[in-house]
Write a protein that holds these residues in place. Structure first.
Motif, short mmCIF file in Angstrom:
data_model
loop_
_atom_site.label_atom_id
_atom_site.label_comp_id
_atom_site.label_asym_id
_atom_site.label_seq_id
_atom_site.Cartn_x
_atom_site.Cartn_y
_atom_site.Cartn_z
N SER A 239 0.53 -1.36 0.34
CA SER A 239 0.18 -0.25 -0.20
C SER A 239 1.06 1.19 0.03
O SER A 239 2.15 1.55 0.01
N GLU A 240 -0.02 2.23 0.01
CA GLU A 240 0.96 3.72 0.09
C GLU A 240 -0.04 4.28 0.39
O GLU A 240 -0.98 4.97 1.03
N SER A 241 0.35 5.19 1.51
CA SER A 241 0.16 6.05 2.22
C SER A 241 1.41 7.86 2.10
O SER A 241 2.04 7.92 1.66
N ASN A 242 0.59 8.67 2.54
CA ASN A 242 0.74 10.60 2.80
C ASN A 242 1.82 10.29 4.55
O ASN A 242 1.15 9.54 5.31
N PHE A 243 3.35 10.23 4.36
CA PHE A 243 4.19 10.15 5.22
C PHE A 243 4.52 12.03 5.40
O PHE A 243 5.58 12.27 4.62
N TYR A 244 3.15 12.99 6.18
CA TYR A 244 4.05 14.48 5.97
C TYR A 244 4.21 15.08 4.59
O TYR A 244 5.28 16.13 4.69
N GLY A 245 3.46 14.64 3.48
CA GLY A 245 3.80 15.21 2.99
C GLY A 245 4.15 14.46 1.58
O GLY A 245 4.36 14.36 0.38
N TYR A 246 5.02 13.24 2.57
CA TYR A 246 5.83 12.28 1.28
C TYR A 246 4.99 10.96 0.56
O TYR A 246 4.91 10.34 1.90
N LYS A 247 5.95 9.99 -0.25
CA LYS A 247 4.75 9.08 0.10
C LYS A 247 5.35 7.88 0.72
O LYS A 247 6.67 8.35 0.41
N GLN A 248 5.00 7.35 1.47
CA GLN A 248 5.39 5.91 2.55
C GLN A 248 4.81 4.88 1.28
O GLN A 248 3.53 4.79 1.25
N THR A 249 5.95 4.01 1.25
CA THR A 249 5.28 2.96 0.23
C THR A 249 5.80 1.49 1.59
O THR A 249 6.53 1.57 2.10
N HIS A 281 7.03 8.28 14.73
CA HIS A 281 7.59 9.20 16.57
C HIS A 281 8.59 10.09 16.09
O HIS A 281 10.15 10.72 15.77
N GLU A 282 8.13 11.36 17.16
CA GLU A 282 9.14 12.26 16.57
C GLU A 282 9.08 12.38 15.22
O GLU A 282 10.60 12.75 15.41
N PRO A 283 9.30 13.14 14.29
CA PRO A 283 9.50 13.00 12.76
C PRO A 283 10.44 14.25 12.48
O PRO A 283 10.25 14.02 11.36
N GLN A 284 10.36 15.25 12.81
CA GLN A 284 11.11 16.96 12.46
C GLN A 284 12.44 16.37 11.79
O GLN A 284 12.68 16.77 11.20
N LEU A 464 14.77 17.12 18.81
CA LEU A 464 14.46 18.18 19.38
C LEU A 464 13.83 18.94 18.47
O LEU A 464 14.00 17.66 17.32
N GLU A 465 13.43 19.14 19.40
CA GLU A 465 12.24 19.90 18.37
C GLU A 465 12.17 20.66 17.63
O GLU A 465 11.90 20.59 16.40
N ASN A 466 13.57 21.60 17.71
CA ASN A 466 14.01 22.15 17.03
C ASN A 466 15.33 21.13 16.19
O ASN A 466 16.62 21.30 16.70
N PRO A 467 15.75 20.31 14.94
CA PRO A 467 15.99 19.18 14.84
C PRO A 467 17.72 19.61 14.42
O PRO A 467 18.50 19.08 14.09
N THR A 468 18.03 21.09 14.02
CA THR A 468 18.98 21.59 12.57
C THR A 468 20.53 20.40 13.84
O THR A 468 21.15 20.26 12.78
#
Length: 483
Positions: A239-249, A281-284, A464-468
Protein backbone atom coordinates in the motif's frame (compact mmCIF):
# COMPACT_ATOMS: atom_id res chain seq x y z
CA UNK A 1 31.42 29.53 -58.16
CA UNK A 2 30.08 32.99 -57.19
CA UNK A 3 26.71 31.45 -56.18
CA UNK A 4 28.47 28.76 -54.18
CA UNK A 5 30.38 31.39 -52.20
CA UNK A 6 27.18 33.36 -51.60
CA UNK A 7 25.29 30.33 -50.22
CA UNK A 8 28.27 29.31 -48.16
CA UNK A 9 28.42 32.77 -46.56
CA UNK A 10 24.65 32.71 -46.02
CA UNK A 11 24.83 29.31 -44.34
CA UNK A 12 27.68 30.44 -42.07
CA UNK A 13 25.77 33.59 -41.16
CA UNK A 14 22.66 31.61 -40.25
CA UNK A 15 24.75 29.18 -38.22
CA UNK A 16 26.39 32.09 -36.38
CA UNK A 17 23.00 33.69 -35.60
CA UNK A 18 21.60 30.33 -34.35
CA UNK A 19 24.59 29.77 -32.11
CA UNK A 20 24.27 33.28 -30.71
CA UNK A 21 20.57 32.72 -30.01
CA UNK A 22 21.33 29.45 -28.21
CA UNK A 23 24.13 31.10 -26.23
CA UNK A 24 21.77 33.93 -25.20
CA UNK A 25 19.13 31.40 -24.21
CA UNK A 26 21.64 29.48 -22.08
CA UNK A 27 22.69 32.70 -20.36
CA UNK A 28 19.16 33.68 -19.41
CA UNK A 29 18.96 33.66 -15.62
CA UNK A 30 16.82 31.09 -13.82
CA UNK A 31 13.70 32.90 -12.64
CA UNK A 32 12.66 32.36 -9.01
CA UNK A 33 9.36 33.68 -7.64
CA UNK A 34 8.93 34.04 -3.87
CA UNK A 35 5.19 34.02 -3.25
CA UNK A 36 3.92 34.90 0.19
CA UNK A 37 2.58 37.28 2.78
CA UNK A 38 4.26 39.93 4.95
CA UNK A 39 6.95 37.47 6.05
CA UNK A 40 8.07 37.09 2.45
CA UNK A 41 7.58 40.82 1.81
CA UNK A 42 9.87 41.59 4.75
CA UNK A 43 7.49 43.52 7.00
CA UNK A 44 9.19 44.95 10.06
CA UNK A 45 12.69 44.38 8.69
CA UNK A 46 14.87 47.45 8.51
CA UNK A 47 15.90 48.15 4.92
CA UNK A 48 13.69 45.31 3.69
CA UNK A 49 14.62 46.03 0.05
CA UNK A 50 17.99 44.45 0.86
CA UNK A 51 17.18 42.30 3.90
CA UNK A 52 13.91 40.48 3.13
CA UNK A 53 14.58 36.79 2.52
CA UNK A 54 14.10 36.91 -1.31
CA UNK A 55 16.65 39.73 -1.60
CA UNK A 56 19.12 37.83 0.57
CA UNK A 57 18.49 34.75 -1.55
CA UNK A 58 19.42 36.74 -4.66
CA UNK A 59 22.73 37.75 -3.06
CA UNK A 60 23.49 34.14 -2.10
CA UNK A 61 22.72 32.81 -5.58
CA UNK A 62 24.41 35.61 -7.50
CA UNK A 63 24.55 35.82 -11.27
CA UNK A 64 22.55 33.29 -13.21
CA UNK A 65 19.44 33.75 -11.08
CA UNK A 66 16.68 36.34 -11.05
CA UNK A 67 14.84 36.28 -7.71
CA UNK A 68 11.65 38.33 -7.36
CA UNK A 69 9.80 39.15 -4.14
CA UNK A 70 6.06 38.69 -4.68
CA UNK A 71 5.05 38.92 -1.02
CA UNK A 72 1.99 40.96 0.00
CA UNK A 73 1.28 42.12 3.54
CA UNK A 74 -1.68 40.44 5.26
CA UNK A 75 -2.60 38.15 2.38
CA UNK A 76 -4.20 34.72 2.73
CA UNK A 77 -4.07 31.61 0.61
CA UNK A 78 -7.83 31.22 1.08
CA UNK A 79 -9.98 32.87 -1.55
CA UNK A 80 -12.55 33.52 1.17
CA UNK A 81 -9.91 35.04 3.46
CA UNK A 82 -10.10 38.67 4.48
CA UNK A 83 -7.25 39.67 2.10
CA UNK A 84 -6.81 36.94 -0.53
CA UNK A 85 -3.53 36.78 -2.42
CA UNK A 86 -5.64 35.98 -5.47
CA UNK A 87 -6.97 39.55 -5.67
CA UNK A 88 -3.60 41.25 -5.52
CA UNK A 89 -1.89 42.81 -8.52
CA UNK A 90 1.28 41.15 -7.25
CA UNK A 91 -0.19 37.72 -7.97
CA UNK A 92 -0.79 38.69 -11.60
CA UNK A 93 2.75 40.02 -11.82
CA UNK A 94 4.08 36.73 -10.46
CA UNK A 95 2.15 34.77 -13.09
CA UNK A 96 3.42 37.06 -15.86
CA UNK A 97 6.99 36.46 -14.60
CA UNK A 98 6.62 32.78 -15.66
CA UNK A 99 9.08 31.56 -13.01
CA UNK A 100 11.21 28.43 -13.27
CA UNK A 101 10.99 27.87 -9.50
CA UNK A 102 8.15 28.99 -7.24
CA UNK A 103 8.57 29.13 -3.46
CA UNK A 104 5.17 29.54 -1.76
CA UNK A 105 4.98 30.62 1.87
CA UNK A 106 1.31 31.27 2.60
CA UNK A 107 -0.96 30.16 5.42
CA UNK A 108 0.07 32.34 8.35
CA UNK A 109 -2.80 34.82 7.96
CA UNK A 110 -5.21 31.95 7.30
CA UNK A 111 -4.83 31.07 10.99
CA UNK A 112 -6.73 34.22 12.05
CA UNK A 113 -10.16 33.66 13.60
CA UNK A 114 -12.12 35.13 10.67
CA UNK A 115 -10.20 32.98 8.16
CA UNK A 116 -9.69 29.67 9.92
CA UNK A 117 -13.38 28.80 9.59
CA UNK A 118 -12.74 28.13 5.87
CA UNK A 119 -9.68 25.91 6.31
CA UNK A 120 -11.37 22.49 6.20
CA UNK A 121 -13.54 23.28 3.21
CA UNK A 122 -11.28 25.41 1.00
CA UNK A 123 -7.60 25.40 1.93
CA UNK A 124 -6.51 22.30 0.00
CA UNK A 125 -8.50 23.07 -3.15
CA UNK A 126 -7.37 26.71 -3.18
CA UNK A 127 -3.73 25.70 -2.73
CA UNK A 128 -3.95 23.21 -5.60
CA UNK A 129 -5.49 25.88 -7.80
CA UNK A 130 -2.67 28.29 -6.96
CA UNK A 131 -0.07 25.66 -7.86
CA UNK A 132 -1.82 24.86 -11.14
CA UNK A 133 -1.99 28.55 -12.08
CA UNK A 134 1.81 28.69 -12.13
CA UNK A 135 2.15 25.36 -13.94
CA UNK A 136 -0.16 26.64 -16.65
CA UNK A 137 2.32 29.44 -17.30
CA UNK A 138 5.35 27.15 -17.20
CA UNK A 139 4.78 23.39 -17.25
CA UNK A 140 8.33 22.68 -16.12
CA UNK A 141 8.28 24.97 -13.09
CA UNK A 142 9.42 23.59 -9.73
CA UNK A 143 6.88 24.18 -6.99
CA UNK A 144 8.21 24.27 -3.43
CA UNK A 145 5.83 24.75 -0.49
CA UNK A 146 7.37 26.44 2.54
CA UNK A 147 5.71 25.37 5.77
CA UNK A 148 4.83 28.50 7.79
CA UNK A 149 7.12 29.63 10.59
CA UNK A 150 5.75 29.48 14.15
CA UNK A 151 3.99 32.42 15.74
CA UNK A 152 4.82 33.55 19.26
CA UNK A 153 1.81 35.88 19.53
CA UNK A 154 -0.71 35.21 22.33
CA UNK A 155 -3.91 36.69 20.85
CA UNK A 156 -6.02 33.63 19.98
CA UNK A 157 -8.18 35.62 17.56
CA UNK A 158 -5.22 36.70 15.44
CA UNK A 159 -2.32 34.69 13.99
CA UNK A 160 -2.34 31.69 16.32
CA UNK A 161 0.38 29.06 16.51
CA UNK A 162 -1.79 26.06 17.49
CA UNK A 163 -3.77 26.58 14.27
CA UNK A 164 -0.56 26.91 12.24
CA UNK A 165 0.94 23.77 13.78
CA UNK A 166 -2.11 21.52 14.00
CA UNK A 167 -4.16 22.63 10.99
CA UNK A 168 -2.29 24.74 8.41
CA UNK A 169 0.83 22.57 8.29
CA UNK A 170 -0.98 19.18 7.99
CA UNK A 171 -3.18 20.64 5.23
CA UNK A 172 -0.11 21.98 3.41
CA UNK A 173 1.54 18.56 3.69
CA UNK A 174 -1.61 17.01 2.24
CA UNK A 175 -1.36 19.38 -0.73
CA UNK A 176 2.31 18.49 -1.20
CA UNK A 177 1.49 14.78 -1.16
CA UNK A 178 -1.42 15.02 -3.59
CA UNK A 179 0.30 17.37 -6.04
CA UNK A 180 3.83 15.96 -5.81
CA UNK A 181 5.13 19.40 -4.78
CA UNK A 182 8.37 19.76 -2.88
CA UNK A 183 8.45 21.08 0.67
CA UNK A 184 10.74 22.88 3.08
CA UNK A 185 9.92 22.70 6.78
CA UNK A 186 10.50 26.23 8.05
CA UNK A 187 8.37 25.62 11.12
CA UNK A 188 10.82 23.38 13.00
CA UNK A 189 13.70 25.54 11.78
CA UNK A 190 12.36 28.36 13.98
CA UNK A 191 10.87 26.45 16.92
CA UNK A 192 12.09 27.75 20.29
CA UNK A 193 13.62 30.80 18.62
CA UNK A 194 11.40 33.70 19.82
CA UNK A 195 14.38 36.07 19.79
CA UNK A 196 14.26 35.95 15.97
CA UNK A 197 10.70 37.36 16.02
CA UNK A 198 10.81 40.91 17.44
CA UNK A 199 7.02 41.39 17.09
CA UNK A 200 6.34 37.68 17.77
CA UNK A 201 5.12 37.07 14.17
CA UNK A 202 7.67 38.40 11.65
CA UNK A 203 11.26 37.15 11.51
CA UNK A 204 14.01 39.71 11.95
CA UNK A 205 16.67 40.32 9.31
CA UNK A 206 18.65 37.52 10.95
CA UNK A 207 15.59 35.27 10.73
CA UNK A 208 15.24 36.19 7.06
CA UNK A 209 18.86 35.16 6.62
CA UNK A 210 18.04 31.74 8.02
CA UNK A 211 15.11 31.41 5.59
CA UNK A 212 17.22 32.54 2.65
CA UNK A 213 20.01 30.08 3.45
CA UNK A 214 17.59 27.16 3.69
CA UNK A 215 15.91 28.07 0.39
CA UNK A 216 19.35 28.59 -1.17
CA UNK A 217 20.30 25.03 -0.19
CA UNK A 218 17.22 23.76 -2.03
CA UNK A 219 18.09 25.68 -5.20
CA UNK A 220 21.71 24.52 -5.45
CA UNK A 221 21.20 20.97 -4.17
CA UNK A 222 22.79 18.27 -6.31
CA UNK A 223 20.26 15.61 -7.29
CA UNK A 224 20.12 12.36 -9.21
CA UNK A 225 19.52 12.98 -12.91
CA UNK A 226 16.89 10.27 -13.39
CA UNK A 227 15.30 10.61 -9.91
CA UNK A 228 14.99 6.81 -9.88
CA UNK A 229 14.29 5.49 -6.39
CA UNK A 230 13.68 2.03 -5.00
CA UNK A 231 12.90 -0.89 -7.31
CA UNK A 232 9.64 -2.32 -5.95
CA UNK A 233 9.48 -5.13 -8.51
CA UNK A 234 11.34 -7.47 -6.15
CA UNK A 235 9.01 -7.07 -3.18
CA UNK A 236 5.41 -7.72 -2.28
CA UNK A 237 4.05 -4.17 -2.57
CA UNK A 238 1.16 -3.59 -0.20
CA UNK A 239 0.00 0.00 0.00
CA UNK A 240 0.89 3.68 -0.21
CA UNK A 241 0.18 6.41 2.31
CA UNK A 242 1.01 10.02 3.16
CA UNK A 243 4.04 10.49 5.42
CA UNK A 244 3.91 14.20 6.28
CA UNK A 245 3.65 15.15 2.61
CA UNK A 246 5.83 12.36 1.19
CA UNK A 247 4.87 9.03 -0.36
CA UNK A 248 5.30 6.09 2.01
CA UNK A 249 5.25 2.63 0.46
CA UNK A 250 4.50 -0.32 2.74
CA UNK A 251 5.57 -3.80 1.60
CA UNK A 252 6.82 -7.20 2.72
CA UNK A 253 10.31 -8.48 2.04
CA UNK A 254 10.93 -12.11 2.98
CA UNK A 255 7.66 -11.85 4.93
CA UNK A 256 9.04 -8.95 7.00
CA UNK A 257 7.05 -5.66 7.06
CA UNK A 258 9.06 -2.82 5.57
CA UNK A 259 8.51 0.83 4.67
CA UNK A 260 10.20 3.32 2.37
CA UNK A 261 9.47 7.04 2.22
CA UNK A 262 10.59 8.68 -1.02
CA UNK A 263 11.80 12.30 -1.34
CA UNK A 264 10.49 14.50 -4.15
CA UNK A 265 14.01 14.99 -5.54
CA UNK A 266 16.65 12.38 -4.75
CA UNK A 267 19.97 13.74 -3.50
CA UNK A 268 23.09 12.82 -5.44
CA UNK A 269 24.39 9.43 -4.32
CA UNK A 270 20.97 8.30 -3.05
CA UNK A 271 21.56 8.69 0.72
CA UNK A 272 19.21 6.87 3.06
CA UNK A 273 18.31 6.50 6.72
CA UNK A 274 17.49 3.11 8.24
CA UNK A 275 15.26 3.75 11.22
CA UNK A 276 14.76 1.31 14.09
CA UNK A 277 11.47 1.08 15.95
CA UNK A 278 8.83 3.73 16.76
CA UNK A 279 8.15 4.63 13.15
CA UNK A 280 6.88 8.19 12.68
CA UNK A 281 7.50 9.22 16.29
CA UNK A 282 9.01 12.73 16.58
CA UNK A 283 9.49 12.83 12.79
CA UNK A 284 11.06 16.30 12.46
CA UNK A 285 14.54 14.97 11.72
CA UNK A 286 13.20 12.54 9.13
CA UNK A 287 11.12 15.29 7.48
CA UNK A 288 14.11 17.62 7.31
CA UNK A 289 16.16 14.88 5.62
CA UNK A 290 13.36 14.05 3.18
CA UNK A 291 13.28 17.75 2.28
CA UNK A 292 16.97 17.36 1.45
CA UNK A 293 16.61 14.27 -0.75
CA UNK A 294 17.19 11.38 1.68
CA UNK A 295 15.06 8.23 1.70
CA UNK A 296 13.75 7.14 5.12
CA UNK A 297 13.34 3.37 5.41
CA UNK A 298 12.27 0.76 7.93
CA UNK A 299 12.68 -3.01 8.22
CA UNK A 300 10.81 -4.50 11.16
CA UNK A 301 12.93 -6.01 13.91
CA UNK A 302 10.47 -5.39 16.74
CA UNK A 303 10.83 -7.45 19.91
CA UNK A 304 14.14 -8.95 18.81
CA UNK A 305 16.26 -6.58 20.92
CA UNK A 306 19.10 -6.48 18.39
CA UNK A 307 19.77 -10.25 18.37
CA UNK A 308 21.26 -12.24 15.49
CA UNK A 309 17.93 -12.63 13.74
CA UNK A 310 17.46 -8.85 13.77
CA UNK A 311 20.98 -8.32 12.40
CA UNK A 312 20.37 -10.86 9.62
CA UNK A 313 17.10 -9.17 8.65
CA UNK A 314 18.90 -5.89 8.28
CA UNK A 315 21.72 -7.57 6.34
CA UNK A 316 19.21 -8.83 3.78
CA UNK A 317 17.40 -5.50 3.65
CA UNK A 318 20.68 -3.61 3.19
CA UNK A 319 21.52 -5.83 0.21
CA UNK A 320 18.09 -5.08 -1.27
CA UNK A 321 18.72 -1.33 -0.99
CA UNK A 322 22.15 -1.64 -2.60
CA UNK A 323 20.60 -3.55 -5.53
CA UNK A 324 18.49 -0.45 -6.16
CA UNK A 325 21.59 1.72 -6.35
CA UNK A 326 21.45 3.34 -2.92
CA UNK A 327 24.50 4.62 -1.08
CA UNK A 328 26.68 1.87 0.32
CA UNK A 329 26.92 3.78 3.58
CA UNK A 330 23.66 4.12 5.51
CA UNK A 331 22.63 6.47 8.30
CA UNK A 332 21.32 4.50 11.31
CA UNK A 333 18.65 6.08 13.52
CA UNK A 334 17.45 4.47 16.74
CA UNK A 335 15.26 5.66 19.59
CA UNK A 336 15.17 3.96 22.98
CA UNK A 337 15.38 0.15 22.50
CA UNK A 338 16.30 0.87 18.88
CA UNK A 339 19.78 1.55 20.20
CA UNK A 340 20.33 -2.21 20.56
CA UNK A 341 19.88 -3.02 16.88
CA UNK A 342 21.62 0.01 15.40
CA UNK A 343 24.81 -0.69 17.35
CA UNK A 344 24.70 -4.46 17.08
CA UNK A 345 24.27 -4.15 13.30
CA UNK A 346 26.95 -1.46 13.04
CA UNK A 347 29.55 -3.49 14.87
CA UNK A 348 29.03 -6.32 12.36
CA UNK A 349 29.02 -3.94 9.36
CA UNK A 350 31.21 -0.93 10.20
CA UNK A 351 32.19 -0.29 6.58
CA UNK A 352 28.50 0.15 5.67
CA UNK A 353 27.72 2.84 8.26
CA UNK A 354 27.84 6.56 7.43
CA UNK A 355 26.92 7.63 10.95
CA UNK A 356 24.62 6.86 13.89
CA UNK A 357 21.98 9.06 15.49
CA UNK A 358 20.79 7.47 18.75
CA UNK A 359 18.07 9.03 20.92
CA UNK A 360 17.80 8.02 24.59
CA UNK A 361 19.23 4.67 23.44
CA UNK A 362 19.22 1.40 25.34
CA UNK A 363 22.82 0.22 25.33
CA UNK A 364 22.60 -2.34 28.11
CA UNK A 365 19.65 -4.73 28.40
CA UNK A 366 20.32 -5.16 32.10
CA UNK A 367 19.49 -1.46 32.58
CA UNK A 368 16.36 -1.69 30.42
CA UNK A 369 14.31 -3.84 30.21
CA UNK A 370 16.15 -5.64 33.03
CA UNK A 371 15.82 -2.84 35.57
CA UNK A 372 18.92 -4.11 37.36
CA UNK A 373 20.13 -0.59 38.09
CA UNK A 374 18.12 2.50 38.99
CA UNK A 375 15.69 2.27 36.07
CA UNK A 376 12.08 1.09 36.33
CA UNK A 377 12.59 -1.82 33.93
CA UNK A 378 9.87 -3.85 32.23
CA UNK A 379 9.21 -7.37 33.50
CA UNK A 380 7.50 -8.62 30.35
CA UNK A 381 10.10 -7.13 28.00
CA UNK A 382 12.90 -8.50 30.15
CA UNK A 383 11.53 -12.01 29.78
CA UNK A 384 11.22 -11.49 26.02
CA UNK A 385 14.79 -10.19 25.91
CA UNK A 386 16.11 -13.34 27.58
CA UNK A 387 13.95 -15.55 25.37
CA UNK A 388 15.21 -14.11 22.06
CA UNK A 389 18.80 -14.44 23.24
CA UNK A 390 18.25 -17.98 24.54
CA UNK A 391 19.16 -17.06 28.11
CA UNK A 392 17.66 -19.50 30.60
CA UNK A 393 19.53 -18.76 33.84
CA UNK A 394 21.10 -15.97 35.86
CA UNK A 395 24.45 -17.66 35.33
CA UNK A 396 24.06 -17.34 31.56
CA UNK A 397 22.90 -13.75 31.97
CA UNK A 398 26.00 -12.90 33.97
CA UNK A 399 28.19 -14.05 31.08
CA UNK A 400 26.09 -12.39 28.35
CA UNK A 401 28.06 -9.98 26.14
CA UNK A 402 25.52 -9.17 23.44
CA UNK A 403 24.79 -5.55 24.41
CA UNK A 404 26.39 -2.52 22.70
CA UNK A 405 27.89 -1.54 26.07
CA UNK A 406 30.00 -4.74 25.81
CA UNK A 407 31.22 -3.93 22.28
CA UNK A 408 32.63 -0.45 22.79
CA UNK A 409 36.15 -1.14 21.51
CA UNK A 410 34.82 -2.70 18.29
CA UNK A 411 32.33 0.13 17.82
CA UNK A 412 35.02 2.78 18.28
CA UNK A 413 37.27 0.91 15.87
CA UNK A 414 34.49 1.11 13.25
CA UNK A 415 35.38 4.76 12.72
CA UNK A 416 31.86 6.04 12.07
CA UNK A 417 30.70 9.20 13.88
CA UNK A 418 27.94 8.97 16.52
CA UNK A 419 25.45 11.51 17.87
CA UNK A 420 23.29 10.94 20.96
CA UNK A 421 20.41 13.01 22.33
CA UNK A 422 19.37 12.13 25.90
CA UNK A 423 17.35 13.52 28.78
CA UNK A 424 19.55 13.77 31.86
CA UNK A 425 16.58 12.89 34.11
CA UNK A 426 15.63 9.70 32.22
CA UNK A 427 14.26 7.14 34.71
CA UNK A 428 13.37 4.56 32.05
CA UNK A 429 16.75 4.28 30.36
CA UNK A 430 19.01 5.95 32.96
CA UNK A 431 21.61 7.96 31.12
CA UNK A 432 24.44 7.16 33.57
CA UNK A 433 23.87 3.43 32.96
CA UNK A 434 23.84 3.82 29.20
CA UNK A 435 25.03 6.84 27.21
CA UNK A 436 27.32 8.41 29.84
CA UNK A 437 29.31 5.18 30.31
CA UNK A 438 29.25 4.59 26.56
CA UNK A 439 30.41 8.12 25.70
CA UNK A 440 33.31 8.00 28.15
CA UNK A 441 34.58 4.63 26.97
CA UNK A 442 34.10 5.42 23.26
CA UNK A 443 36.26 8.53 23.65
CA UNK A 444 38.86 6.59 25.61
CA UNK A 445 38.95 4.06 22.76
CA UNK A 446 39.45 6.83 20.18
CA UNK A 447 35.90 6.85 18.81
CA UNK A 448 33.95 9.90 17.59
CA UNK A 449 30.83 10.75 19.55
CA UNK A 450 28.84 13.91 20.34
CA UNK A 451 26.10 14.04 22.97
CA UNK A 452 23.37 16.55 23.77
CA UNK A 453 22.06 16.14 27.32
CA UNK A 454 18.64 17.78 27.75
CA UNK A 455 18.46 19.29 31.21
CA UNK A 456 15.63 18.05 33.48
CA UNK A 457 14.14 15.96 30.65
CA UNK A 458 13.11 12.33 31.08
CA UNK A 459 12.85 9.56 28.51
CA UNK A 460 10.29 11.62 26.59
CA UNK A 461 10.06 13.67 24.51
CA UNK A 462 12.58 12.16 22.13
CA UNK A 463 14.60 14.16 19.59
CA UNK A 464 14.89 17.97 19.52
CA UNK A 465 11.93 20.11 18.56
CA UNK A 466 14.30 22.05 16.34
CA UNK A 467 16.33 19.19 14.84
CA UNK A 468 19.01 21.38 13.24
CA UNK A 469 21.94 19.97 15.30
CA UNK A 470 20.93 16.40 14.41
CA UNK A 471 20.33 17.23 10.75
CA UNK A 472 23.64 19.09 10.42
CA UNK A 473 25.49 16.16 11.99
CA UNK A 474 23.96 13.76 9.45
CA UNK A 475 24.58 16.11 6.51
CA UNK A 476 28.19 16.57 7.58
CA UNK A 477 28.69 12.82 8.03
CA UNK A 478 27.28 12.08 4.56
CA UNK A 479 29.07 15.00 2.84
CA UNK A 480 25.75 16.69 2.01
CA UNK A 481 26.44 20.08 3.61
CA UNK A 482 25.73 22.77 1.01
CA UNK A 483 28.23 25.61 0.74
Amino acid sequence: MRYFRFYRLLLLSLLFITCKEQETKKQEPLKIACIGDSITYGAGIENREQNAYPQQLQVLLGDGFNVKNFGVNGNTLLKKGDYPYWKSNTYQEALAFKPDIVFIKLGTNDSKLQNRVHLDSDFVSNYKELINSFKEKNKKTRIVLLLPVPSYAQDTSRIWNPVIKNKIIPLTQKVAFETGSEMIDLYHLFVNEPKLFPDKIHPSALGATRMAKRVYESVIQKVENNNKGFNFSKVDKKSESNFYGYKQTNFNFKNIPCKIVTPKRIAKGKPWVLRARFWGHEPQTDIALLDRGFHIVYCDVANLFGNNEAVNRWNNFYDLMIESGFSKKVVLEGMSRGGLIIYNWAVENPEKVACIYADAPVLDGSSWPGGKGEGVGSKGDWQNFKNVYGITSEFEMAGFRGNPIHKIEAIAKGGFPMFHVCGDADKVVPVHENTKIFEKKIKEAGGKIEVIYKEDVGHHPHSLENPTPIVNFILQSTSKIQN
